[in-house]
Structure formats: C-alpha cells, structure tokens
Write an enzyme that holds these catalytic residues in place. Structure first.
Site, PDB file in Angstrom:
ATOM      1  CE  LYS A  14      -2.349  -1.071   3.795  1.00  0.00           C
ATOM      2  NZ  LYS A  14      -1.685  -2.342   4.186  1.00  0.00           N
ATOM      3  NE  ARG A  88      -4.396  -1.481  10.006  1.00  0.00           N
ATOM      4  CZ  ARG A  88      -3.322  -0.908   9.460  1.00  0.00           C
ATOM      5  NH1 ARG A  88      -3.388   0.306   8.990  1.00  0.00           N
ATOM      6  NH2 ARG A  88      -2.197  -1.571   9.352  1.00  0.00           N
ATOM      7  NE  ARG A 127       7.554  -2.865   6.267  1.00  0.00           N
ATOM      8  CZ  ARG A 127       6.239  -2.635   6.237  1.00  0.00           C
ATOM      9  NH1 ARG A 127       5.657  -2.229   5.121  1.00  0.00           N
ATOM     10  NH2 ARG A 127       5.511  -2.838   7.298  1.00  0.00           N
ATOM     11  NE  ARG A 160       6.497  -0.513  10.450  1.00  0.00           N
ATOM     12  CZ  ARG A 160       5.411  -0.402   9.679  1.00  0.00           C
ATOM     13  NH1 ARG A 160       5.498   0.199   8.495  1.00  0.00           N
ATOM     14  NH2 ARG A 160       4.256  -0.867  10.064  1.00  0.00           N
ATOM     15  NE  ARG A 171       1.966  -4.776  11.252  1.00  0.00           N
ATOM     16  CZ  ARG A 171       2.982  -4.540  10.404  1.00  0.00           C
ATOM     17  NH1 ARG A 171       4.144  -5.133  10.571  1.00  0.00           N
ATOM     18  NH2 ARG A 171       2.812  -3.713   9.409  1.00  0.00           N
TER      19      ARG A 171
HETATM   20  P1  AMP Z   1       0.698   0.447   8.946  1.00  0.00           P
HETATM   21  O1  AMP Z   1       1.912   1.247   8.721  1.00  0.00           O
HETATM   22  O2  AMP Z   1      -0.488   0.889   8.128  1.00  0.00           O
HETATM   23  O3  AMP Z   1       0.928  -1.047   8.827  1.00  0.00           O
HETATM   24  O4  AMP Z   1       0.249   0.692  10.464  1.00  0.00           O
HETATM   25  C1  AMP Z   1       1.115   0.378  11.530  1.00  0.00           C
HETATM   26  C2  AMP Z   1       0.319   0.272  12.823  1.00  0.00           C
HETATM   27  O5  AMP Z   1      -0.323   1.532  13.099  1.00  0.00           O
HETATM   28  C3  AMP Z   1      -0.811  -0.743  12.835  1.00  0.00           C
HETATM   29  O6  AMP Z   1      -0.363  -2.063  13.101  1.00  0.00           O
HETATM   30  C4  AMP Z   1      -1.689  -0.188  13.946  1.00  0.00           C
HETATM   31  O7  AMP Z   1      -1.129  -0.454  15.223  1.00  0.00           O
HETATM   32  C5  AMP Z   1      -1.586   1.316  13.706  1.00  0.00           C
HETATM   33  N1  AMP Z   1      -2.630   1.766  12.753  1.00  0.00           N
HETATM   34  C6  AMP Z   1      -2.463   2.290  11.521  1.00  0.00           C
HETATM   35  N2  AMP Z   1      -3.634   2.575  10.948  1.00  0.00           N
HETATM   36  C7  AMP Z   1      -4.587   2.213  11.844  1.00  0.00           C
HETATM   37  C8  AMP Z   1      -6.010   2.218  11.827  1.00  0.00           C
HETATM   38  N3  AMP Z   1      -6.708   2.661  10.773  1.00  0.00           N
HETATM   39  N4  AMP Z   1      -6.661   1.764  12.938  1.00  0.00           N
HETATM   40  C9  AMP Z   1      -5.989   1.336  14.013  1.00  0.00           C
HETATM   41  N5  AMP Z   1      -4.651   1.265  14.081  1.00  0.00           N
HETATM   42  C10 AMP Z   1      -3.954   1.703  13.008  1.00  0.00           C
END
Ligand code: AMP
Length: 217
Positions: A14, A88, A127, A160, A171
């Site tokens: 994404k 999400r 990553r 990360r 996740r």
């Molecule tokens: P990402 O970089 O999109 O994979 O997001 C990393 C982390 O941020 C996720 O595993 C969640 O802990 C938090 N996060 C990001 N977007 C959301 C969302 N829409 N709702 C809840 N937690 C989020």
C-alpha cells in the site's frame, strides 16, 4: 483521479503504490501508520498512546484514529487523496462515511492489493525503514547502498518493532479478523477493485492504472 482507498494486508504494498499515486496524480497521501510513526518520533501525547498498541501489532483505538483522520481531512481542504491503512474495520468505515459527508466528498474506488500470506510474511520480515524519513528498503531486494544508512537522508535504517516475528503474526491475524471483512462492505457499495499485488512494484502499478481507467471499474 478521484479519492481512493488503498486496501490490503500489512506488506501488500500500500505504501509503495501510494507513493506512485502521489507522484503521478498529485494526490495527497494519508497513511495513518505514517502519521502515528511521526507522532512517536516527535514524542507527542498521540504518539505515546499509539505506541502501546503498535509495537504489539494491535490496532490503535478507533476514536484516536478517527480523530486524527478528521484533522487531516480538514487540513487538506478539497484536494484529492489516497487513504492508506484506514479504514481498518467496519466502525472506522462508517465513521469515514460521516466525515466525507461533512466535507462534501466521496471515495471513487477501493483498490484491494491481493498478496498470499507467505509472500506477506517474507516481505514484512525483510523490510527495513529509515528511522528519520521513513524511506522503505528490503534486505533481500532493495538494501540501502551503505548498510544501515538511508540513501535519501543519511538517517539510520532499522527494522520496525512491528515487523518482528511475533508482531507480524498478530498484525496478520488482526487483518483477517477485523479488516478483511471490510471488503464485503465496499463490494456492496460497488467500489471494490481487486488487483494482483504480486510482482514488481511497477507491474502492480500498471495493473492498478488499468483497472482504474477501465470503464467497468
Ligand atoms: P501500517 O503502517 O499501516 O501497517 O500501520 C502500523 C500500525 O499503526 C498498525 O499495526 C496499527 O497499530 C496502527 N494503525 C495504523 N492505521 C490504523 C487504523 N486505521 N486503525 C488502528 N490502528 C492503526
């Protein structure tokens, strides 16, 4: 290009596809994960709250995320955007609909990047990211020129915390339980476009473009 939601599991690509869309179509990139990571770097109250969940691979509470997205939508005024990592779950999707109504705008399409689980796990565990500017690397396919140092800003390239094995498992489970069901929600609105997300990033982009330009999509 009308507003887009980029949908998919962690590691589906994404962030990479959003960066292309920003460059090609001048859209504003709204990544809730990036916004949280920035808040953590800046040691804000939002960052401290989000970190408790993120490091474990859990979702940050809906009210926190929705409040943050509302602020961004107000800031960007009427510019077109690509949402990456939001919504999400169904309650975030419903909240988004209300926010969009308030801002007199809508989502054109929801692009879902489809990638098999084994590929997601191998992408996420290899990553690496720049701790300063967020540039994304991969120890197998795209390492930084100098090990541990960002090509773009000289920052430190790290893994990360949520790309470590235990968090990856959580996740992916959260995706299956809370996020994947949203596909039906968008399908019912006739907005869902599924794209094969396996392959070179440019190939995937070509598929996305073709699907978005097709008269039936
Ligand atoms: P990402 O970089 O999109 O994979 O997001 C990393 C982390 O941020 C996720 O595993 C969640 O802990 C938090 N996060 C990001 N977007 C959301 C969302 N829409 N709702 C809840 N937690 C989020």
């Amino acid at each position: 290009m009308k507003n887009i939601i980029l949908f998919g599991a962690p590691g589906a690509g994404k962030g990479t596809q959003s960066a292309f869309m920003v460059e090609k179509w001048g859209m504003v990139h709204i990544s809730t994960g990036d916004l949280f990571r920035k808040a953590i770097r800046n040691e804000t109250a939002l960052g401290k709250e989000a970190r408790k969940y993120m490091d474990q691979g859990e979702l940050v509470p809906d009210a926190v995320v929705i409040g943050m997205v509302e602020e961004v939508l107000t800031e960007i005024e009427d510019k077109n955007f690509v949402l990456d990592g939001f919504p999400r779950n169904v309650s975030q999707a419903e909240a988004l609909e209300n926010l969009l109504k308030k801002h007199h705008t809508t989502i054109g399409k929801v692009v879902s990047l489809e990638v098999p689980t084994e590929t997601l796990v191998s992408r996420l565990s290899s990553r690496r990211v720049c701790s300063q500017c967020g540039a994304v690397y991969n120890v197998v396919g795209k390492p930084p020129r100098v090990e541990g140092i960002c090509d773009q800003c000289g920052g430190q390239v790290i893994q990360r915390d949520d790309d470590k094995e235990e968090a990856i498992r959580t996740r992916l489970q959260v995706y299956e339980e809370s996020t994947r069901p949203l596909k039906t929600y968008f399908e019912n609105q006739n907005k869902l476009v599924e794209i094969d997300g396996v392959g070179e990033a440019q190939e995937v982009l070509a598929r996305v473009e073709q699907a978005l330009n097709s008269p039936t999509s």
